[in-house]
Design a protein around this motif. Sequence first.
Motif, PDB file in Angstrom:
ATOM      1  N   THR A 393      80.944  73.293  -2.116  1.00 48.90           N
ATOM      2  CA  THR A 393      81.342  74.620  -2.136  1.00 48.90           C
ATOM      3  C   THR A 393      82.933  74.770  -1.712  1.00 48.90           C
ATOM      4  N   ALA A 394      82.937  74.328  -0.639  1.00 51.43           N
ATOM      5  CA  ALA A 394      84.312  74.467   0.353  1.00 51.43           C
ATOM      6  C   ALA A 394      85.477  73.529  -0.357  1.00 51.43           C
ATOM      7  N   CYS A 395      85.294  72.588  -1.200  1.00 54.39           N
ATOM      8  CA  CYS A 395      86.332  71.847  -1.525  1.00 54.39           C
ATOM      9  C   CYS A 395      86.825  72.459  -2.973  1.00 54.39           C
ATOM     10  N   TRP A 396      85.679  72.823  -3.725  1.00 53.37           N
ATOM     11  CA  TRP A 396      85.750  73.282  -5.026  1.00 53.37           C
ATOM     12  C   TRP A 396      86.515  74.596  -4.962  1.00 53.37           C
ATOM     13  N   ALA A 397      86.133  75.466  -4.066  1.00 51.73           N
ATOM     14  CA  ALA A 397      86.567  77.050  -3.984  1.00 51.73           C
ATOM     15  C   ALA A 397      88.249  76.922  -3.388  1.00 51.73           C
ATOM     16  N   GLN A 402      89.717  80.331  -4.684  1.00 49.61           N
ATOM     17  CA  GLN A 402      88.564  81.096  -4.599  1.00 49.61           C
ATOM     18  C   GLN A 402      88.090  81.474  -2.913  1.00 49.61           C
ATOM     19  N   GLU A 403      88.923  82.245  -2.081  1.00 47.93           N
ATOM     20  CA  GLU A 403      88.692  82.434  -0.842  1.00 47.93           C
ATOM     21  C   GLU A 403      87.152  82.779  -0.459  1.00 47.93           C
ATOM     22  N   ALA A 404      86.525  83.529  -1.213  1.00 47.77           N
ATOM     23  CA  ALA A 404      85.308  83.894  -0.596  1.00 47.77           C
ATOM     24  C   ALA A 404      84.383  82.878  -0.879  1.00 47.77           C
ATOM     25  N   PHE A 405      84.320  82.123  -1.896  1.00 51.65           N
ATOM     26  CA  PHE A 405      83.423  80.839  -1.974  1.00 51.65           C
ATOM     27  C   PHE A 405      83.809  80.005  -0.940  1.00 51.65           C
ATOM     28  N   GLU A 406      85.009  79.628  -0.613  1.00 50.36           N
ATOM     29  CA  GLU A 406      85.544  78.767   0.219  1.00 50.36           C
ATOM     30  C   GLU A 406      84.936  79.107   1.824  1.00 50.36           C
ATOM     31  N   ALA A 407      84.967  80.301   2.071  1.00 52.16           N
ATOM     32  CA  ALA A 407      84.477  80.865   3.118  1.00 52.16           C
ATOM     33  C   ALA A 407      82.986  80.482   3.347  1.00 52.16           C
ATOM     34  N   GLN A 408      82.273  80.749   2.371  1.00 51.93           N
ATOM     35  CA  GLN A 408      80.809  80.492   2.244  1.00 51.93           C
ATOM     36  C   GLN A 408      80.426  78.953   2.562  1.00 51.93           C
TER      37      GLN A 408
END
Length: 417
Positions: A393-397, A402-408
Amino acid sequence: MRYRYVGPAGLRDQPPPPVTGPDPDEASTYVIDLDGRLRLAPRRSEHVALAGGRDVLAAGEITIVDGRVTEVSNQSTGYCPDPDCWPAVARALDRLGLAHPGGFTTAIVFRRCPDCGERNIVRDGDFICALCDAELPQRWNFDPLAPLSDRQRELLDAWFPGAEVVHDHSWGVAATTVLELAYDNRHLIVKAGGETDHHIARELHAHRNWLRPWTTRNRAPRLLHGDDQAKLLATTYLPGSLALDHEAEPSFYRQAGELLALLHAQTATVDADFERRENEKNLLLLNGPHRIDAATVRRLRDLITGWPTPPVTLVPTHGDWQPRNWLIHDDTVSIIDFGRAAMRPAWTDFNRLTVQDFSTRPDLEEAFLLGYGPDPRAADGSYRSHVREAIGTACWAFAHGQEAFEAQGLRMLAGLR
């Protein structure tokens, strides 16, 4: 991508302007035709007239002095091309041996307002309609069929001649176009993959092999047409709205659990190499671009390299099992989007729900398991899967902005024990 004319209809019928050479004293009107050729005309000429009313690969204004392009733009309110059309311009200029700046000297962002239909030029990143103040989409939206390849358009015309696009459901991040069509008094969904897309093949495989337990209950769309090589598929349309737009009701989660159990129960196989492959994949992600801090990266590498790689049982999985892929209609849950479907351990379909939904709503988890049955997360590999999900999730975002997904994803990593 090809661009069709989107300006006033009356201009399409103008006689073609004289085709000229470059004028060093002022910019010329240009188009790149579908054969990739540069066509020039005096500046006040209409692009559509220069193109003979046909689609183009690019259009704008250009200044050429002594065999060198000094200024070039995508300024054409008739075609409203996206700045992404630059490669077509560069190829045409290279073919003629004209030196160029390597990109548009003036790049213009055009958007059509989805509410009032006004053509807009986006300035300073402000995606708001100048006429009605509606929010403008991030993705270029004048012609929803523009991202489709010639072969995809041919197939679409053969499958549904005369069909009308009524809505563009594309997310704008993945290289997949998702369109809702009206045809023969019914609505359909068409998905078209771009050059880098790898989701259409997975989706077609899922439709052909794993969705029958849902389609026979009208809980998933049925495949109408599909072409693996062209990366194109068409399905029936399911009414409803995303579960994200509804209050999180335990009854919805119970139904989602029941549906997931039907998917997982169809077949199973033991894979002795799955864990090793997943470990290698995540080590590669950690070696790539991301914003995971260095200390966490070191810890994750040590963790992954120390994991066992036992055989695991794989079942058909959705791959993105969460409310954004559940439709609600008359309090009934249906499932969409099978672009990540693959054989994986059953617990992998629990990863996103565990983090996003169950962590704050144990009643939703209880309802889900009531529908699903015995919890597969008790297996040893569930924790490893959770870590991989966080890394992915962190790498793909990060890679897709996609900052919201990266933060997740970063929160998931921060919460690892």
